[in-house]
Write a protein that holds these residues in place. Structure first.
Motif, mmCIF file in Angstrom:
data_model
loop_
_atom_site.group_PDB
_atom_site.id
_atom_site.type_symbol
_atom_site.label_atom_id
_atom_site.label_comp_id
_atom_site.label_asym_id
_atom_site.label_seq_id
_atom_site.Cartn_x
_atom_site.Cartn_y
_atom_site.Cartn_z
ATOM 1 N N ASP A 82 0.660 -1.502 -0.531
ATOM 2 C CA ASP A 82 -0.480 -0.023 0.109
ATOM 3 C C ASP A 82 0.870 1.382 0.121
ATOM 4 O OD1 ASP A 82 -2.405 -1.630 0.677
ATOM 5 O OD2 ASP A 82 -2.586 -1.454 2.638
ATOM 6 N N SER A 83 0.649 2.043 -0.506
ATOM 7 C CA SER A 83 1.806 3.194 -0.834
ATOM 8 C C SER A 83 0.749 4.842 -1.602
ATOM 9 C CB SER A 83 2.543 3.281 -2.542
ATOM 10 O OG SER A 83 3.181 0.936 -2.270
ATOM 11 N N THR A 84 1.183 5.781 -1.022
ATOM 12 C CA THR A 84 1.130 6.932 -1.208
ATOM 13 C C THR A 84 1.619 7.608 -1.766
ATOM 14 O OG1 THR A 84 0.195 6.842 0.475
ATOM 15 C CG2 THR A 84 0.313 9.295 -0.363
ATOM 16 N N ILE A 85 0.956 7.765 -2.986
ATOM 17 C CA ILE A 85 2.128 8.648 -4.604
ATOM 18 C C ILE A 85 2.285 10.041 -4.651
ATOM 19 C CG2 ILE A 85 3.216 8.270 -6.294
ATOM 20 C CD1 ILE A 85 3.485 6.121 -4.635
ATOM 21 N N LEU A 86 3.092 11.687 -4.844
ATOM 22 C CA LEU A 86 3.129 12.325 -4.605
ATOM 23 C C LEU A 86 3.293 12.535 -6.446
ATOM 24 C CD1 LEU A 86 2.193 15.608 -3.788
ATOM 25 C CD2 LEU A 86 4.853 15.465 -3.448
ATOM 26 N N TRP A 87 1.678 13.319 -7.064
ATOM 27 C CA TRP A 87 2.595 13.518 -8.583
ATOM 28 C C TRP A 87 2.868 15.118 -8.872
ATOM 29 C CZ3 TRP A 87 3.125 9.405 -11.499
ATOM 30 C CH2 TRP A 87 2.349 8.572 -10.710
ATOM 31 N N ILE A 88 3.619 14.945 -8.996
ATOM 32 C CA ILE A 88 3.787 16.649 -9.986
ATOM 33 C C ILE A 88 4.066 16.841 -11.537
ATOM 34 C CG2 ILE A 88 5.600 18.448 -10.025
ATOM 35 C CD1 ILE A 88 6.510 17.115 -6.991
ATOM 36 N N ALA A 89 3.731 17.540 -11.944
ATOM 37 C CA ALA A 89 3.390 18.003 -13.334
ATOM 38 C C ALA A 89 5.137 18.200 -13.859
ATOM 39 C CB ALA A 89 2.903 18.795 -13.855
ATOM 40 N N LEU A 90 5.983 17.793 -14.588
ATOM 41 C CA LEU A 90 7.626 18.391 -14.728
ATOM 42 C C LEU A 90 7.389 19.686 -15.393
ATOM 43 C CD1 LEU A 90 9.809 17.598 -15.289
ATOM 44 C CD2 LEU A 90 9.592 16.791 -17.451
ATOM 45 N N THR A 91 6.288 19.666 -16.211
ATOM 46 C CA THR A 91 6.552 21.342 -16.751
ATOM 47 C C THR A 91 5.611 22.621 -16.357
ATOM 48 O OG1 THR A 91 3.579 20.929 -17.457
ATOM 49 C CG2 THR A 91 5.186 20.558 -19.175
ATOM 50 N N ARG A 92 5.745 22.098 -14.969
ATOM 51 C CA ARG A 92 5.307 23.102 -13.631
ATOM 52 C C ARG A 92 7.174 23.733 -13.042
ATOM 53 N NH1 ARG A 92 0.334 24.591 -12.855
ATOM 54 N NH2 ARG A 92 1.552 26.693 -12.070
ATOM 55 N N ILE A 93 7.906 22.459 -13.611
ATOM 56 C CA ILE A 93 9.161 22.650 -13.150
ATOM 57 C C ILE A 93 9.733 23.295 -13.348
ATOM 58 C CG2 ILE A 93 11.580 21.336 -11.796
ATOM 59 C CD1 ILE A 93 9.469 19.089 -11.207
#
Length: 220
Positions: A103-114
């Motif tokens: 069981d896992s929790t993932i934080l997603w970040i859009a590469l274009t916003r970086i």
């Protein structure tokens, strides 16, 4: 451990103050999603636009060939990142799948916003880009090491190279590996039965001792 405490230790946020992390996440339009054990997080063939950060749990990055043979590319744990290479490369289809090992929790970040400065010109953008470049460079080194490991001619050489790498990582001759026997065989791209036979030989020859996931190199 709280989300921000974990992110403080994530390489992407190196050099960014804990008090700024909340602002970073808001600017990046990040979102968090939970996955159950064995759930597919990224399916091979999907387009990758985001990078994932493991907040808790663990995942396996796997590649399957046309015959269905599986190779474990990497096992990743809390605080580690995946997907950044393919997102940066802009590939139309991910060559790997990512599966929750628990069981896992993932934080997603859009590469274009970086990589694209926002209208408010946040100070942390340049730091994020520098950190991302370092992450990509380290991933390249990891893949080079993996290629070197797989290029070993014999099953014995592959096993000893992998275990020596794990011993060096733990800085001790007694260590635990993060893979069970099936996973270890998949990671080394070798037959499980042949691997078990070779491990038994190494034990009989007094080169190493082991019990389940715990290994120990023996002094000759």
């Amino acid at each position: 451990m709280g989300e921000y405490q974990i992110l403080e230790k994530v390489s992407l946020f190196q050099g960014i103050q804990k008090s700024e992390i909340s602002d970073v996440l808001n600017c990046m339009d990040s979102n968090t999603k939970k996955y159950s054990k064995n759930q597919i997080i990224v399916r091979g063939g999907m387009k990758m636009n985001n990078l994932g950060i493991i907040l808790d749990g663990s995942v396996q990055v796997i590649r399957e060939d046309i015959m269905g043979n599986r190779m474990i590319v990497a096992s990743l744990f809390s605080g580690e990142i995946f997907g950044e290479t393919f997102a940066c490369a802009g590939v139309d289809a991910s060559p790997v799948s990512v599966i929750a090992d628990e069981d896992s929790t993932i934080l997603w970040i859009a590469l274009t916003r970086i990589v694209t400065p926002c209208t408010t010109a946040c100070d942390f953008h340049s730091q994020l880009i520098m950190n991302l470049l370092q992450i990509l460079a380290k991933k390249n080194l990891y893949l080079n090491n993996k290629m070197e490991l797989l290029s070993k001619r014999s099953i014995r050489e592959k096993i000893l190279s992998y275990l020596a790498e794990q011993a060096n990582k733990h800085k001790t001759a007694v260590f635990e590996i993060p893979l069970n026997r099936n996973e270890m065989a998949d990671y080394l791209c070798i037959d499980r039965s042949a691997m078990s036979r070779e491990l038994s030989k190494l034990k009989e020859e007094g080169i190493l001792d082991y019990h389940k996931n715990s290994f120990r190199f023996l002094k000759k």
